[in-house]
Design a protein around this motif. Sequence first.
Motif, mmCIF file in Angstrom:
data_model
loop_
_atom_site.group_PDB
_atom_site.id
_atom_site.type_symbol
_atom_site.label_atom_id
_atom_site.label_comp_id
_atom_site.label_asym_id
_atom_site.label_seq_id
_atom_site.Cartn_x
_atom_site.Cartn_y
_atom_site.Cartn_z
ATOM 1 N N LEU A 293 0.668 -1.168 -0.051
ATOM 2 C CA LEU A 293 -0.042 0.052 -0.100
ATOM 3 C C LEU A 293 1.070 1.257 0.207
ATOM 4 C CD1 LEU A 293 -2.559 -0.899 2.696
ATOM 5 C CD2 LEU A 293 -2.923 -1.092 -0.012
ATOM 6 N N HIS A 294 0.164 2.337 -0.674
ATOM 7 C CA HIS A 294 0.830 3.685 -0.575
ATOM 8 C C HIS A 294 -0.122 4.589 -0.149
ATOM 9 C CE1 HIS A 294 4.816 2.972 -2.719
ATOM 10 N NE2 HIS A 294 4.206 1.755 -2.859
ATOM 11 N N GLY A 295 0.188 5.670 0.211
ATOM 12 C CA GLY A 295 -0.741 6.796 0.572
ATOM 13 C C GLY A 295 -0.889 7.012 1.911
ATOM 14 N N SER A 296 -1.730 8.168 2.320
ATOM 15 C CA SER A 296 -1.696 8.402 3.709
ATOM 16 C C SER A 296 -2.344 7.129 4.527
ATOM 17 C CB SER A 296 -2.432 9.810 3.815
ATOM 18 O OG SER A 296 -4.018 9.669 3.537
ATOM 19 N N VAL A 375 -2.795 3.635 -10.560
ATOM 20 C CA VAL A 375 -2.289 3.326 -9.135
ATOM 21 C C VAL A 375 -1.985 1.759 -9.037
ATOM 22 C CG1 VAL A 375 -3.734 5.036 -8.097
ATOM 23 C CG2 VAL A 375 -4.534 2.903 -8.378
ATOM 24 N N ILE A 376 -1.749 1.106 -9.854
ATOM 25 C CA ILE A 376 -1.252 -0.087 -9.709
ATOM 26 C C ILE A 376 -0.037 -0.673 -10.676
ATOM 27 C CG2 ILE A 376 -3.171 -1.316 -10.952
ATOM 28 C CD1 ILE A 376 -2.582 -3.782 -9.862
ATOM 29 N N SER A 377 1.136 -1.102 -10.246
ATOM 30 C CA SER A 377 1.827 -1.673 -11.114
ATOM 31 C C SER A 377 2.672 -2.612 -10.283
ATOM 32 C CB SER A 377 2.779 -0.483 -11.414
ATOM 33 O OG SER A 377 3.811 0.135 -10.317
ATOM 34 N N VAL A 378 3.760 -3.378 -10.845
ATOM 35 C CA VAL A 378 4.402 -4.338 -10.082
ATOM 36 C C VAL A 378 5.811 -3.841 -10.274
ATOM 37 C CG1 VAL A 378 5.207 -6.515 -10.178
ATOM 38 C CG2 VAL A 378 2.904 -5.989 -10.664
ATOM 39 N N ASP A 379 6.663 -3.669 -9.346
ATOM 40 C CA ASP A 379 8.124 -3.090 -9.335
ATOM 41 C C ASP A 379 9.156 -4.288 -9.454
ATOM 42 O OD1 ASP A 379 8.314 -4.423 -6.743
ATOM 43 O OD2 ASP A 379 8.137 -2.783 -5.488
ATOM 44 N N ASP A 380 10.122 -3.667 -9.693
ATOM 45 C CA ASP A 380 11.324 -4.587 -9.734
ATOM 46 C C ASP A 380 11.322 -5.788 -8.561
ATOM 47 O OD1 ASP A 380 11.927 -3.227 -11.963
ATOM 48 O OD2 ASP A 380 13.661 -2.026 -10.588
ATOM 49 N N TYR A 381 10.867 -5.506 -7.602
ATOM 50 C CA TYR A 381 10.671 -6.705 -6.527
ATOM 51 C C TYR A 381 9.791 -7.567 -6.819
ATOM 52 C CZ TYR A 381 14.518 -3.638 -4.839
ATOM 53 O OH TYR A 381 15.699 -2.897 -4.867
ATOM 54 N N HIS A 382 8.966 -7.466 -7.643
ATOM 55 C CA HIS A 382 7.852 -8.061 -7.874
ATOM 56 C C HIS A 382 6.575 -7.879 -6.663
ATOM 57 C CE1 HIS A 382 7.837 -10.142 -11.679
ATOM 58 N NE2 HIS A 382 7.183 -11.287 -11.141
ATOM 59 N N LYS A 383 6.507 -6.505 -6.204
ATOM 60 C CA LYS A 383 5.745 -6.343 -5.310
ATOM 61 C C LYS A 383 4.605 -5.292 -5.936
ATOM 62 C CE LYS A 383 5.367 -4.740 -0.425
ATOM 63 N NZ LYS A 383 4.732 -6.018 0.251
ATOM 64 N N ARG A 385 1.579 -2.453 -5.977
ATOM 65 C CA ARG A 385 1.196 -1.309 -5.398
ATOM 66 C C ARG A 385 -0.076 -0.942 -5.412
ATOM 67 N NH1 ARG A 385 2.929 2.879 -8.557
ATOM 68 N NH2 ARG A 385 3.462 4.328 -6.654
ATOM 69 N N MET A 386 -0.825 -0.174 -4.608
ATOM 70 C CA MET A 386 -2.031 0.339 -4.560
ATOM 71 C C MET A 386 -2.057 1.531 -3.670
ATOM 72 S SD MET A 386 -5.877 -1.355 -3.454
ATOM 73 C CE MET A 386 -6.202 -0.214 -1.956
ATOM 74 N N ARG A 387 -2.735 2.621 -3.905
ATOM 75 C CA ARG A 387 -2.926 3.792 -3.412
ATOM 76 C C ARG A 387 -4.180 3.847 -2.669
ATOM 77 N NH1 ARG A 387 0.386 8.337 -3.393
ATOM 78 N NH2 ARG A 387 -0.701 9.808 -1.663
ATOM 79 N N ILE A 388 -4.098 4.213 -1.286
ATOM 80 C CA ILE A 388 -5.177 4.488 -0.457
ATOM 81 C C ILE A 388 -4.970 5.501 0.415
ATOM 82 C CG2 ILE A 388 -4.371 2.696 1.266
ATOM 83 C CD1 ILE A 388 -7.638 1.967 1.539
#
Length: 468
Positions: A293-296, A375-383, A385-388
Amino acid sequence: MENPVTITEPASAQSDSIDGVAPGTPIHQVLFTPDSPIFEGANVFTDIGFGLVPAEYSTTREEFLASRDAASIGFVLSNSPVYDVSGPDAATFLNSVCVNKDFGLLEQGSSKHVVICNDDGYMIADGVLLKVDDNHFRTYWLAPVLAFFLDKSDLDVHGTWVQDEYFFQIDGPKSKSIIEKVTGADLSDLKFAQNKVITLAGADATVHRLGMSGALAYEIHGPSTHAREAYRQLRSEVEAVGGKPQGFWNYSLVNHTVAGYPNQVIHFIDPVKDSWPELTEYIAHIIPFDIGLHGSASDDPKNAWVTPFDVRWGYLVNFDHEFPGKAALQKIKAEGSKRTTVTLEWNADDIGAVYASQFRGADAVVYDPMSNDPVISVDDYHKGRMRIDYVLKDGKKVGLATGRTPAFIENTMISLAYLDRELAVEGTEVTVLWGDVGHPQIEIRAVVAQFPYYKGEFRNEKLDVSAL
């Protein structure tokens, strides 16, 4: 525990394969390769967990507007987990696992939106179930959770993973005429959530009246042996009437938010790895990455978990049978669900202030740029991410905002939000707390808007296509 994978016989084994694709070839080996026709004309790519796919062909704006004026063709759902449930006790098994009931009464050619919950009433899977034949159901996005339960069942029921099926979406007011022209079929009798078998590219295919933009749309399923040719024929006609191919960004984010369809990983997370130890172990072999998760509001993972009542799907819950989460959902209903889903319109001036804040050096507010990117992608670590983000009223936390996106018809920035019910009234003023935990944050004014945001004349659930 290893996941049993079986490939079904192609839907039209009697038909010759096209493009040299062997019967039973997994669809990702057919469509998600550089020589696939889905890559033609794409200019931006994104990794969604198994390699690069087209994110945009023209722009997200142009692709969305094309689906409102004419049509678009999408490929994204060809990566869907497809799982068949069959056998004498198939309906009994489904009744024992899902919040829905009476699968045995479902007519052939019809479908259900199906939800599975954990013991706390949080959704751990939701998707579509189609009745293929007596005691035979095909499911989308319910596995691997459904497979976990089936492997533990003592009932006379069988599970089969289906890997050789393509899954295209034709979306927009001209979608019906496009499919009819390409296939020669008449779809005038096909009501919302119904399906029928047609012929496409020389093979049997199933057309299902369903879509995620809110407007008239159809899903088309068929064998991987004919996937490329089916896509070529459909895309050619889509473009002939002024439509466009649709990339991952438009399908996954813009469509669902505007239509008011909360979506896994975009608007909420299924706590499949936080429900039962046995399920956690089972899932670990199948889903190799987690969603961060990302965001406040990323300070508590449970902020991204939802019950059916949170997302306005309480009507799907039938308490006249036993299923996981029944007691928790009964308590929620008896006490009254505390929150519900709304649309928020974000204040344009405050959005401008957020943009400006990106260029204030050490005092920059924005960690994720507020752009058209999803707001979704998969980074280099295969994790993933979703913003909330937290929604505030007079400084108090009253909800959670997810799935922010431009609404290209109205030229506004919107999101969905899970808001306290007493505030879920159009015109209510709130603020969204923007900025990651540990970074500077800023409040963006927002107002509760109509839900769903799109209620146009081509709204799929209500449209009488026989008049088209």
